[in-house]
Design an enzyme around this catalytic site. Structure first.
Site, PDB file in Angstrom:
ATOM      1  CB  CYS A  69      -0.874   0.064   1.253  1.00 25.49           C
ATOM      2  SG  CYS A  69      -1.878  -1.375   1.535  1.00 25.49           S
ATOM      3  CG  ASP A  70       2.791   5.066  -1.377  1.00 20.62           C
ATOM      4  OD1 ASP A  70       3.663   5.039  -0.476  1.00 20.62           O
ATOM      5  OD2 ASP A  70       2.559   6.072  -2.074  1.00 20.62           O
ATOM      6  CB  THR A  71      -1.689   6.758   1.848  1.00 23.59           C
ATOM      7  OG1 THR A  71      -2.282   5.480   2.136  1.00 23.59           O
ATOM      8  CG2 THR A  71      -2.772   7.830   1.917  1.00 23.59           C
ATOM      9  N   GLY A 106      -2.978   3.639  -3.035  1.00 20.08           N
ATOM     10  CA  GLY A 106      -2.736   2.601  -4.024  1.00 20.08           C
ATOM     11  C   GLY A 106      -2.509   1.299  -3.289  1.00 20.08           C
TER      12      GLY A 106
END
Length: 186
Positions: A69-71, A106
């Site tokens: 995940c990446d924010t 994502g």
């Protein structure tokens, strides 16, 4: 689910939220270069970074479900990642003050030969922030290690006029959508 689940993230917020889906999982942060080409649209970068994280960890855990995940916070088509320092955090907060922005997480799921990447978008609207609001927030160091220099689950929640979308996505893990996508993998 019988297979081991691996979260490719060191984020304590993501770890806490993932407990809504799984009772047990392994935490293996992906120590990778998170730089992505400037040629890729800012709104697509979190998903590309999530894919890099998941792919890196999946090599070490080929029989596990790996979640990357990446924010990021997007304002004026600029990706606001984690601030470099206090001055950068102040710049970001002033940019967000009194305005709408997007929080995009994502996500990438890899299980054996299957890969599923997707993004979740939440619109967040901030009240106008006074100099005092910003100074007080910067003084408590909550802004550190947070995309866009704020954590909605903390004191910065007081800056939020409204959100349109998944609150948990703003915290860093869109649990409801993630749970649905995990079910698609099996």
């Amino acid at each position: 689910m019988k297979n081991e689940v691996v979260l490719a993230s060191a984020s304590p917020r993501r770890q806490e939220l993932l407990k809504n889906i799984f009772d047990e999982f392994k935490i293996v942060p992906a120590d990778i270069d998170e730089n992505i080409s400037e040629n890729i649209d800012a709104e697509l970068r979190p998903e590309k970074i999530a894919e890099k994280k998941a792919a890196h960890i999946a090599k070490q855990y080929p029989e596990s479900l790996v979640i990357g995940c990446d924010t990021a916070v997007i304002c004026d088509r600029e990706m606001l990642g984690k601030p470099k320092d206090k001055a950068d955090a102040e710049r970001m907060l002033r940019m967000l003050s009194g305005r709408s922005h997007k929080v995009i997480t994502g996500n990438c799921l890899i299980f054996r030969e299957k890969k599923l990447c997707f993004s979740v978008v939440t619109e967040v609207v901030f009240y106008p922030l006074s100099d005092s609001d910003i100074d007080s927030y910067l003084a408590i160091d909550e802004w550190k290690d947070k995309a866009g220099a704020y954590g909605i689950q903390g004191k910065a929640g007081l800056f939020v006029e409204k959100i349109n979308g998944d609150y948990n996505n703003v915290v860093g893990l869109p649990c409801a959508e993630l749970n649905r996508k995990i079910k698609e993998m099996y």
